[in-house]
Scaffold this active site. Structure first.
Site, PDB file in Angstrom:
ATOM      1  N   LYS A 253      -5.729  17.384  -0.894  1.00 40.64           N
ATOM      2  CA  LYS A 253      -6.290  18.740  -0.844  1.00 40.64           C
ATOM      3  C   LYS A 253      -5.626  19.537   0.259  1.00 40.64           C
ATOM      4  CE  LYS A 253     -10.709  17.550  -0.531  1.00 40.64           C
ATOM      5  NZ  LYS A 253     -10.812  16.218  -1.102  1.00 40.64           N
TER       6      LYS A 253
HETATM    7  N1  GLU Z   1     -15.268  12.872   1.242  1.00 45.47           N
HETATM    8  C1  GLU Z   1     -14.344  11.883   0.748  1.00 45.47           C
HETATM    9  C2  GLU Z   1     -13.083  12.564   0.242  1.00 45.47           C
HETATM   10  O1  GLU Z   1     -13.093  13.739  -0.072  1.00 45.47           O
HETATM   11  C3  GLU Z   1     -14.902  11.082  -0.414  1.00 45.47           C
HETATM   12  C4  GLU Z   1     -15.986  10.200   0.015  1.00 45.47           C
HETATM   13  C5  GLU Z   1     -16.560   9.274  -1.046  1.00 45.47           C
HETATM   14  O2  GLU Z   1     -16.506   9.572  -2.250  1.00 45.47           O
HETATM   15  O3  GLU Z   1     -17.079   8.242  -0.634  1.00 45.47           O
HETATM   16  O4  GLU Z   1     -12.069  11.894   0.174  1.00 45.47           O
END
Ligand code: GLU
Length: 325
Positions: A253
């Site tokens: 991202k």
């Molecule tokens: N916030 C994490 C990310 O965007 C994903 C966390 C999860 O799915 O456990 O990579």
């Protein structure tokens, strides 16, 4: 947890003394998508969102969205709202109000305090460079310096091995002491570490099934260890193939790779469908997004999800070829 039975028996009963045990009948599928707001959703995150949504819908379960806004220095203003707009343009709508981790510090504090009180966690004054000679792995404090703001780590006993069954990748085994070491729960800059927050929130939200990208496979053993230490249930895990670009690099991202277009959700969904290993002919050629999604739920075959990284270029190519046919 017995990894051989993890697939069929579902999550372990909640061992937390503070919450009532859940009877098997009351445990229904609850999945989630948990983006960090570090940029617009790219194709890889759409695959994670769609994959977790499909798995939840196919099981007749709930699907939640949690914004993991724990790391302000890496956040991009407006990214969380843009991500939610994309999800809604794609017809992926959460069943409950969106949760934001930035509002949940009190819960993380409670979990951290209990770990400190039991001696499972400790203050650490070591810096990253102090740990370089050990390859960044903390097994014992090595610094004589005391910092005003120490980090807090989970103590990982020698020989701590975690085994679990991933629905796509099969049995995974990690020696957490050797491969990860004592890991950070609260950072020296005062921010909560992802590992602590995700474990607390998955438990508080009664998540039974974690479906996410394979880049997080390496974090799962740490999360299971933390669940056990806190007396929390362990959900089932399914890690989706990583989406890579033409050179085999992970899309991210923050590098704004392959953003998806909110005005063309059907192309994004069809491409994600193929990256999930699903039969392209199973989806109708329709302008009706609701019809596309309803058919996708019926046609979704989790057993087709590949283990190997999926190339966004290959998926796009397949889709373009199928459209031209
Ligand atoms: N916030 C994490 C990310 O965007 C994903 C966390 C999860 O799915 O456990 O990579």
């Amino acid at each position: 947890m017995n990894p051989d039975t993890a697939k069929t028996t579902g999550p372990e009963p909640d061992a937390s003394p503070t919450s009532a045990p859940r009877s098997p009948a009351s445990i229904r599928y609850r999945g989630r998508f948990a983006p960090s707001p570090t940029g617009a959703l790219h194709f890889g995150s759409v695959v994670a969102a769609f994959g977790s949504w499909l798995a939840a819908r196919r099981s007749g379960g709930d699907w939640l969205v949690r914004i993991e806004d724990l790391d302000p220095p890496r956040e991009v203003a407006g990214a969380a709202d843009a991500q939610l707009r994309t999800l809604s343009a794609f017809g992926l709508v959460a069943d409950e109000p969106i949760m934001r981790q930035s509002e949940r510090g009190a819960l993380y504090r409670q979990a951290l305090d209990s770990l400190l009180a039991s001696g499972a966690a400790f203050e650490c004054h070591c810096s990253r460079s102090d740990l370089l000679p050990q390859g960044g792995i903390h097994r014992a404090c090595v610094t004589g310096t005391r910092r005003a703001n120490p980090s807090i780590r989970l103590r990982v006993a020698d020989g701590t091995r975690i085994d679990f069954e991933d629905a796509v990748h099969g049995r995974i085994s990690q020696d957490v002491a050797d491969e990860v070491g004592d890991f950070v729960l609260r950072r020296a800059d005062g921010y909560w570490a992802y590992q602590l927050a995700v474990v607390v929130d998955d438990a508080v939200q009664d998540i039974t099934d974690v479906v996410r990208g394979a880049d997080l496979l390496a974090s799962t053993a740490r999360q299971i260890l933390l669940q056990r230490t806190l007396g929390l249930p362990t959900p089932r895990y399914l890690h989706l193939p990583l989406i890579v670009d033409g050179e085999g690099r992970k899309l991210s991202k923050s590098s704004a790779a392959w953003p998806v277009r909110d005005d063309d959700p059907r192309t994004g969904l069809r491409t994600a469908w193929e990256a999930l290993g699903q039969a392209r002919e199973a989806l109708p050629r329709t302008d009706d997004l609701a019809e596309l999604l309803a058919t996708a739920i019926r046609a979704f075959e989790p057993d087709r999800i590949p283990r190997t990284p999926a190339s966004v270029l290959a998926a796009l190519h397949n889709r373009l070829v199928s459209d031209a046919e």
